[in-house]
Design a protein around this motif. Structure first.
Motif, short mmCIF file in Angstrom:
data_model
loop_
_atom_site.label_atom_id
_atom_site.label_comp_id
_atom_site.label_asym_id
_atom_site.label_seq_id
_atom_site.Cartn_x
_atom_site.Cartn_y
_atom_site.Cartn_z
N UNK A 1 0.97 -1.27 0.10
CA UNK A 1 0.18 -0.27 -0.06
C UNK A 1 1.31 1.26 -0.03
N UNK A 2 0.99 1.96 -1.47
CA UNK A 2 1.94 3.05 -1.18
C UNK A 2 0.83 4.33 -2.13
N UNK B 1 8.05 9.24 -0.68
CA UNK B 1 8.44 7.84 -0.13
C UNK B 1 7.09 7.94 1.30
N UNK B 2 6.59 6.48 1.18
CA UNK B 2 5.70 6.32 2.38
C UNK B 2 6.55 5.58 3.49
N UNK B 3 7.21 4.76 2.99
CA UNK B 3 7.94 4.05 4.95
C UNK B 3 9.14 3.38 4.14
N UNK B 4 9.88 4.29 5.13
CA UNK B 4 10.95 4.05 4.92
C UNK B 4 11.89 4.35 6.71
N UNK B 5 13.18 3.25 7.20
CA UNK B 5 13.18 3.47 8.59
C UNK B 5 14.63 2.99 8.55
N UNK B 6 14.75 3.95 7.10
CA UNK B 6 16.77 4.13 6.89
C UNK B 6 17.06 5.67 6.53
#
Length: 157
Positions: A17-18, A143-148
């Motif tokens: 999902x983005x 960018x919807x989801x990044x942890x870095x």
């Protein structure tokens, strides 16, 4: 044949999902400013006119978040033109305020009183921190989801 069809349905339904835009309920979520004023998330986005906005969701007590904040502090030195918005999901407003004293980053800081379990948290599918989002000038989600932080750097080049 039935197993093959079932397997293909399962694999195609697991797509990421983005979204490219925030929905109205998430934009209406109220957060708290450093002065404890209530402000809608949409107002935070409107007040920022930079080409790009980086949103960092974190908790000051979290070791992973603390490391990411140090990385963002270095990133900020090289990317001053970006607007930085920090959303905390700390246990309480007072914990967040104490944690702000030690943050090495500059930007707009807000506290999510729903701790990521409200409308905005559900929209973001917020299950882990730290979390980064990047928005363009039109406030579309790039960018919807990044942890870095390294992934953010790659996308901005």
């Amino acid at each position: 044949m039935k197993k093959l069809i079932l397997l293909s349905l399962i694999l195609t339904s697991c797509g990421m999902f983005h979204p490219t835009n925030f929905d109205k309920p998430s934009l209406n979520e109220k957060v708290l400013s450093v002065k404890r004023d209530s402000i809608r998330f949409s107002e935070i986005l409107k007040n920022n006119s930079s080409e790009k906005t980086l949103i960092h969701i974190y908790a000051s007590y979290c070791p992973f978040s603390q490391n990411s904040l140090k990385e963002i502090a270095h990133f900020q030195k090289e990317n001053k033109e970006i607007n930085y918005v920090f959303l905390s999901v700390d246990h309480s407003y007072f914990d967040w305020k104490r944690g702000l004293e030690n943050l090495p980053v500059k930007g707009n800081h807000y506290y999510l009183p729903t701790k990521g379990k409200g409308v905005l948290g559900r929209f973001l599918k917020l299950k882990e921190i730290p979390r980064f989002l990047v928005l363009n000038k039109e406030k579309e989600i790039k960018i919807f989801k990044s942890s870095k932080v390294s992934k953010i750097k790659e996308s901005l080049q």
